[in-house]
Write a protein that holds these residues in place. Structure first.
Motif, PDB file in Angstrom:
ATOM      1  N   LYS A   1     -41.598  -1.632  72.522  1.00 41.57           N
ATOM      2  CA  LYS A   1     -41.645  -3.052  72.750  1.00 41.57           C
ATOM      3  C   LYS A   1     -41.320  -3.926  71.329  1.00 41.57           C
ATOM      4  O   LYS A   1     -41.772  -5.058  71.384  1.00 41.57           O
TER       5      LYS A   1
ATOM      6  N   ASN B   1     -36.415  -3.550  68.686  1.00 39.74           N
ATOM      7  CA  ASN B   1     -35.708  -2.391  69.361  1.00 39.74           C
ATOM      8  C   ASN B   1     -35.130  -3.105  70.723  1.00 39.74           C
ATOM      9  O   ASN B   1     -34.016  -2.643  71.331  1.00 39.74           O
ATOM     10  N   VAL B   2     -36.061  -4.064  71.243  1.00 45.05           N
ATOM     11  CA  VAL B   2     -35.456  -4.673  72.462  1.00 45.05           C
ATOM     12  C   VAL B   2     -34.270  -5.300  72.246  1.00 45.05           C
ATOM     13  O   VAL B   2     -33.398  -5.314  73.134  1.00 45.05           O
ATOM     14  N   GLU B   3     -33.970  -6.172  71.258  1.00 41.53           N
ATOM     15  CA  GLU B   3     -33.131  -6.944  70.775  1.00 41.53           C
ATOM     16  C   GLU B   3     -31.590  -6.054  70.789  1.00 41.53           C
ATOM     17  O   GLU B   3     -30.561  -6.352  71.532  1.00 41.53           O
TER      18      GLU B   3
ATOM     19  N   ILE C   1     -31.263  -2.927  72.305  1.00 43.70           N
ATOM     20  CA  ILE C   1     -30.939  -2.605  73.637  1.00 43.70           C
ATOM     21  C   ILE C   1     -30.336  -3.608  74.483  1.00 43.70           C
ATOM     22  O   ILE C   1     -29.221  -3.227  75.160  1.00 43.70           O
ATOM     23  N   LEU C   2     -30.763  -4.776  74.463  1.00 37.49           N
ATOM     24  CA  LEU C   2     -30.006  -5.866  75.069  1.00 37.49           C
ATOM     25  C   LEU C   2     -28.545  -6.258  74.548  1.00 37.49           C
ATOM     26  O   LEU C   2     -27.640  -6.171  75.402  1.00 37.49           O
TER      27      LEU C   2
ATOM     28  N   LEU D   1     -35.680 -13.041  74.049  1.00 34.07           N
ATOM     29  CA  LEU D   1     -36.666 -12.203  73.386  1.00 34.07           C
ATOM     30  C   LEU D   1     -38.013 -12.481  73.949  1.00 34.07           C
ATOM     31  O   LEU D   1     -38.939 -11.664  74.336  1.00 34.07           O
TER      32      LEU D   1
ATOM     33  N   ILE E   1     -38.825 -11.962  77.485  1.00 31.28           N
ATOM     34  CA  ILE E   1     -38.903 -10.363  77.789  1.00 31.28           C
ATOM     35  C   ILE E   1     -40.159  -9.793  77.348  1.00 31.28           C
ATOM     36  O   ILE E   1     -40.879  -9.075  78.001  1.00 31.28           O
ATOM     37  N   LEU E   2     -40.523  -9.894  76.214  1.00 30.05           N
ATOM     38  CA  LEU E   2     -41.628  -9.628  75.485  1.00 30.05           C
ATOM     39  C   LEU E   2     -42.956  -9.905  75.943  1.00 30.05           C
ATOM     40  O   LEU E   2     -43.987  -9.498  75.807  1.00 30.05           O
TER      41      LEU E   2
ATOM     42  N   SER F   1     -45.271  -7.878  77.664  1.00 32.34           N
ATOM     43  CA  SER F   1     -45.947  -6.760  77.079  1.00 32.34           C
ATOM     44  C   SER F   1     -47.346  -6.983  76.458  1.00 32.34           C
ATOM     45  O   SER F   1     -47.986  -6.148  76.161  1.00 32.34           O
TER      46      SER F   1
END
Length: 200
Positions: free
Chosen positions: A62, A66-68, A70-71, A87, A90-91, A94
């Protein structure tokens, strides 16, 4: 998409139509019967490791960087919409209580019915519009275990299943190419209104 299909099937005549922006093959993880026999022990091992060390995996996964990544690499072929606002959206969940447990359940929970099985249950007169990005790598249009290009084959007699290919769009066409989605969505919705009311 899968949830929309399930809700539409449950509501039956109370639902005038269902719109999909792609659909996954299951609610969670994988089905053992869909995985090659030799690969099943690997899946079992991964799932059990996540049960034991899931907290560390969750904390690493999370992270905004990392999320950026993946996107940008997997979800959005055109990165222009991958910004801080996206971001944050989405975050934010979490940080909710129970978020880790929900996330890890995706890798170990029951997958539920397939989209093909749900579509088979739709009754005559049902209408489904599927808007699918041609560059969607998560739920491929022409590949994978549940390709979007073949879903219409499972619609029964009298079920109107319309698939529109959105050229160049990825997994989030409503965000990446809203004008392209509206090109097909608005006339389709207008058609529903006309059939319901006998005119505009």
């Amino acid at each position: 998409g899968l949830t929309a299909l399930m809700v539409g099937r449950t509501l039956e005549e109370r639902c005038k139509g269902v719109v999909l922006f792609n659909t996954s093959g299951g609610m969670t993880s994988f089905r053992y019967e869909e995985i090659p026999l030799l690969a099943r022990p690997i899946l079992w091992f991964v799932q059990n490791m996540l049960k034991r060390y899931g907290n560390g995996f969750w904390e690493s996964f999370k992270q905004p960087e990392n999320v950026e990544q993946i996107l940008k690499v997997q979800v959005y072929p055109d990165n222009k919409n991958v910004d801080q606002e996206l971001l944050d959206i989405i975050l934010e969940p979490s940080y909710d209580k129970g978020a880790r447990e929900v996330f890890l359940a995706v890798f170990g929970g029951e997958a539920g019915p397939t989209p093909e099985d749900i579509i088979k249950q739709y009754k005559k007169g049902s209408k489904i519009l599927a808007l699918w990005g041609t560059r969607d790598t998560w739920t491929p249009l022409d590949g994978g275990l549940h390709p979007g290009s073949r879903l219409g084959e499972y619609a029964g007699e009298g079920v109107e299943f319309v698939l529109k290919r959105l050229e160049g769009a990825g997994h989030c066409p409503h965000d990446e190419a809203p004008e392209l989605c509206h090109k097909y969505l608005e006339p389709w919705l207008e058609g529903l209104r006309e059939k319901e009311g006998g005119g505009k």
